[in-house]
Write a protein that holds these residues in place. Structure first.
Motif, PDB file in Angstrom:
ATOM      1  N   GLY A 110      -8.358  -3.188 -15.112  1.00 49.04           N
ATOM      2  CA  GLY A 110      -7.915  -3.075 -14.249  1.00 49.04           C
ATOM      3  C   GLY A 110      -9.439  -2.695 -13.288  1.00 49.04           C
ATOM      4  O   GLY A 110     -10.438  -1.776 -13.246  1.00 49.04           O
ATOM      5  N   THR A 111      -8.775  -1.518 -11.995  1.00 47.30           N
ATOM      6  CA  THR A 111      -9.449  -1.067 -10.907  1.00 47.30           C
ATOM      7  C   THR A 111     -10.352   0.386 -11.044  1.00 47.30           C
ATOM      8  O   THR A 111     -12.140   0.410 -11.093  1.00 47.30           O
ATOM      9  CB  THR A 111      -8.598  -0.966  -9.432  1.00 47.30           C
ATOM     10  OG1 THR A 111      -7.925  -2.160  -9.373  1.00 47.30           O
ATOM     11  CG2 THR A 111      -9.554  -0.378  -8.699  1.00 47.30           C
ATOM     12  N   SER A 112      -9.736   0.933 -12.284  1.00 39.98           N
ATOM     13  CA  SER A 112     -10.441   2.152 -12.491  1.00 39.98           C
ATOM     14  C   SER A 112     -11.617   1.802 -13.246  1.00 39.98           C
ATOM     15  O   SER A 112     -12.750   2.454 -12.709  1.00 39.98           O
ATOM     16  CB  SER A 112      -9.340   2.877 -13.072  1.00 39.98           C
ATOM     17  OG  SER A 112      -9.025   2.423 -14.547  1.00 39.98           O
ATOM     18  N   GLY A 113     -11.631   0.767 -14.242  1.00 42.98           N
ATOM     19  CA  GLY A 113     -13.113   0.188 -14.588  1.00 42.98           C
ATOM     20  C   GLY A 113     -14.031   0.278 -14.527  1.00 42.98           C
ATOM     21  O   GLY A 113     -14.732  -0.026 -14.236  1.00 42.98           O
ATOM     22  N   ARG A 114     -13.846  -0.448 -12.779  1.00 37.84           N
ATOM     23  CA  ARG A 114     -14.596  -1.578 -12.495  1.00 37.84           C
ATOM     24  C   ARG A 114     -15.271  -0.428 -11.570  1.00 37.84           C
ATOM     25  O   ARG A 114     -16.711  -0.479 -10.639  1.00 37.84           O
ATOM     26  CB  ARG A 114     -13.830  -2.206 -11.707  1.00 37.84           C
ATOM     27  CG  ARG A 114     -13.275  -3.994 -11.915  1.00 37.84           C
ATOM     28  CD  ARG A 114     -13.733  -4.926 -11.106  1.00 37.84           C
ATOM     29  NE  ARG A 114     -12.187  -4.823  -9.523  1.00 37.84           N
ATOM     30  CZ  ARG A 114     -11.063  -4.926 -10.545  1.00 37.84           C
ATOM     31  NH1 ARG A 114     -10.941  -5.124 -11.619  1.00 37.84           N
ATOM     32  NH2 ARG A 114     -10.019  -4.716  -9.936  1.00 37.84           N
ATOM     33  N   LEU A 115     -14.033   0.519 -10.379  1.00 38.23           N
ATOM     34  CA  LEU A 115     -14.944   1.684 -10.009  1.00 38.23           C
ATOM     35  C   LEU A 115     -16.066   2.339 -10.784  1.00 38.23           C
ATOM     36  O   LEU A 115     -16.849   2.938 -10.270  1.00 38.23           O
ATOM     37  CB  LEU A 115     -13.541   2.899  -9.568  1.00 38.23           C
ATOM     38  CG  LEU A 115     -12.972   2.421  -8.590  1.00 38.23           C
ATOM     39  CD1 LEU A 115     -11.997   3.828  -8.429  1.00 38.23           C
ATOM     40  CD2 LEU A 115     -14.366   2.041  -7.241  1.00 38.23           C
TER      41      LEU A 115
ATOM     42  N   ASP B 195     -13.809  -5.238   4.067  1.00 36.08           N
ATOM     43  CA  ASP B 195     -13.658  -4.178   5.098  1.00 36.08           C
ATOM     44  C   ASP B 195     -12.682  -3.801   6.502  1.00 36.08           C
ATOM     45  O   ASP B 195     -12.816  -2.937   6.804  1.00 36.08           O
ATOM     46  CB  ASP B 195     -15.609  -4.819   6.346  1.00 36.08           C
ATOM     47  CG  ASP B 195     -14.590  -6.588   6.832  1.00 36.08           C
ATOM     48  OD1 ASP B 195     -13.940  -7.186   6.552  1.00 36.08           O
ATOM     49  OD2 ASP B 195     -15.868  -7.178   6.883  1.00 36.08           O
ATOM     50  N   SER B 196     -11.739  -4.631   5.758  1.00 36.28           N
ATOM     51  CA  SER B 196     -10.542  -4.592   6.446  1.00 36.28           C
ATOM     52  C   SER B 196      -9.800  -3.812   5.933  1.00 36.28           C
ATOM     53  O   SER B 196      -8.149  -3.471   5.980  1.00 36.28           O
ATOM     54  CB  SER B 196      -9.950  -5.979   6.817  1.00 36.28           C
ATOM     55  OG  SER B 196      -9.643  -6.458   5.329  1.00 36.28           O
ATOM     56  N   GLY B 197     -10.217  -3.214   4.937  1.00 31.93           N
ATOM     57  CA  GLY B 197      -8.827  -2.988   3.650  1.00 31.93           C
ATOM     58  C   GLY B 197      -8.245  -3.421   2.830  1.00 31.93           C
ATOM     59  O   GLY B 197      -7.394  -2.984   1.778  1.00 31.93           O
ATOM     60  N   GLY B 198      -8.475  -4.636   3.108  1.00 31.00           N
ATOM     61  CA  GLY B 198      -7.409  -5.749   1.984  1.00 31.00           C
ATOM     62  C   GLY B 198      -6.425  -5.625   2.341  1.00 31.00           C
ATOM     63  O   GLY B 198      -5.482  -4.412   3.184  1.00 31.00           O
TER      64      GLY B 198
ATOM     65  N   THR C   5      -2.807  -2.001  -1.059  1.00 23.57           N
ATOM     66  CA  THR C   5      -3.826  -2.542  -0.451  1.00 23.57           C
ATOM     67  C   THR C   5      -4.987  -2.135  -1.223  1.00 23.57           C
ATOM     68  O   THR C   5      -4.882  -1.246  -2.378  1.00 23.57           O
ATOM     69  CB  THR C   5      -4.398  -2.189   0.679  1.00 23.57           C
ATOM     70  OG1 THR C   5      -4.819  -0.459   0.977  1.00 23.57           O
ATOM     71  CG2 THR C   5      -2.675  -2.207   1.986  1.00 23.57           C
ATOM     72  N   GLN C   6      -5.476  -3.205  -1.748  1.00 23.86           N
ATOM     73  CA  GLN C   6      -7.256  -2.567  -2.448  1.00 23.86           C
ATOM     74  C   GLN C   6      -7.666  -1.009  -2.201  1.00 23.86           C
ATOM     75  O   GLN C   6      -8.341  -0.389  -2.728  1.00 23.86           O
ATOM     76  CB  GLN C   6      -8.006  -3.484  -2.411  1.00 23.86           C
ATOM     77  CG  GLN C   6      -8.547  -4.569  -3.173  1.00 23.86           C
ATOM     78  CD  GLN C   6      -8.617  -6.242  -2.642  1.00 23.86           C
ATOM     79  OE1 GLN C   6      -9.686  -6.111  -3.224  1.00 23.86           O
ATOM     80  NE2 GLN C   6      -7.583  -6.341  -1.646  1.00 23.86           N
TER      81      GLN C   6
ATOM     82  N   GLY D 256      -4.592 -12.673  -0.874  1.00 17.75           N
ATOM     83  CA  GLY D 256      -4.206 -12.595  -0.274  1.00 17.75           C
ATOM     84  C   GLY D 256      -3.157 -11.152   0.262  1.00 17.75           C
ATOM     85  O   GLY D 256      -3.584  -9.755   0.568  1.00 17.75           O
ATOM     86  N   ASP D 257      -2.102 -10.895   0.815  1.00 19.36           N
ATOM     87  CA  ASP D 257      -1.134 -10.232   1.210  1.00 19.36           C
ATOM     88  C   ASP D 257       0.322 -10.795   1.047  1.00 19.36           C
ATOM     89  O   ASP D 257       0.877 -10.727   1.213  1.00 19.36           O
ATOM     90  CB  ASP D 257      -1.152  -9.857   2.904  1.00 19.36           C
ATOM     91  CG  ASP D 257      -0.404  -8.718   3.168  1.00 19.36           C
ATOM     92  OD1 ASP D 257       0.337  -7.701   2.805  1.00 19.36           O
ATOM     93  OD2 ASP D 257      -0.121  -8.665   4.873  1.00 19.36           O
TER      94      ASP D 257
END
Length: 267
Positions: free
Chosen positions: A147-152, A161-164, A201-202, A232-233
């Motif tokens: 997940g996101t924590s590992g990629r961070l 740039d828009s925040g997603g 959002t991301q 997506g949204d």
């Protein structure tokens, strides 16, 4: 007597499911091509078998298939399952079939046939639904080691740039619980979306995780440079699944990521 559980394609999710079920005393048979997962499964008492052996044992079993379409095995599985019918059948699909859909998304939302990836998933669903499968369309899976924590931590995460737009997620243990509920109570030929209760959002997710981990925010990149699955949204609704009696233990990413990080810290 509980029917044996047969899992076709034990990746990240089904390995956790198999281990939990085997430790509860249930007979579990599984297929995997990953040597490390095979070791984990066998140490928990799961019988790891070949695909041929697995397909010879589907009669009367509870079967879950999670093999991706690109493996080219779906037609073979469907043919075997049509000859020897399991007592229960679940196919793990993806909310990616909704493609460019925006806003609230549930089982009634039109699917998107324009992308190769979504078409492959939909073709697989069309093979298994007539056989009485319950199809689970799953949002982004995260948990310990994924997940996101590992990629961070690895420095590989990028946010638009828009925040997603909003993304829906599901903690792997909540997904394991959902598979269990659908196996027990899901209706043959029905589709169930799987997601927690808080799409985010991301940027929102990354900002919260950076605060928890003491890390700087990741670099921003043009929206168009992201993988299509991140553009997506969508707010995926799991109301139909919750009506079966499933309740997420981790209703949003904050509770889920905290649990994942705690498990990672324990090793």
């Amino acid at each position: 007597m509980t029917a044996p559980l047969l899992l076709l394609g034990c990746g990240y999710t089904l390995t956790r499911f198999a281990v939990a079920e085997a430790r509860s005393g249930r007979e579990v048979l599984a297929t995997t091509r990953d040597a490390a997962r095979r070791s984990v499964l066998e140490s928990a008492g799961v019988h790891v078998v070949s695909i041929d052996d697995a397909l010879s044992r589907v009669e009367g079993a509870h079967v879950v298939t999670s093999v991706p379409p690109e493996a080219g095995l779906d037609a073979r599985f469907a043919e075997a399952l049509s000859r020897s019918r399991p007592a229960r059948l679940v196919y793990l699909s993806s909310t990616g079939v909704y493609g460019s859909a925006r806003g609230h998304v549930d089982e009634s939302t039109p699917v998107d046939n324009t992308s190769t990836v979504s078409r492959a998933r939909l073709e697989a669903e069309d093979l298994f639904l007539p056989l009485g499968a319950s199809v689970m369309r799953i949002s982004g899976i995260y948990g310990p080691g994924r997940g996101t924590s590992g990629r961070l931590k690895a420095g590989t995460l990028r946010i638009p740039d828009s925040g997603g737009g909003r993304l829906s997620r599901i903690h792997v243990d909540d997904l394991v619980g959902a598979v269990r509920v659908v196996l027990e109570r899901g209706a043959p030929g029905e589709v169930y979306c799987v997601a927690d209760r808080r799409p985010a959002t991301q940027e929102e997710t990354a900002s919260w995780l950076c605060q928890q981990l003491g890390l700087p925010m990741p670099p921003r990149v043009p929206f168009e440079s992201l993988h299509e699955s991140l553009r997506g949204d969508r707010a995926i609704s799991a109301a139909k699944l919750e009506a079966l009696g499933w309740t997420p233990r981790y209703p949003d990413f904050t509770t889920g990521f905290l649990a994942a990080m705690e498990e990672e810290a324990r090793g």
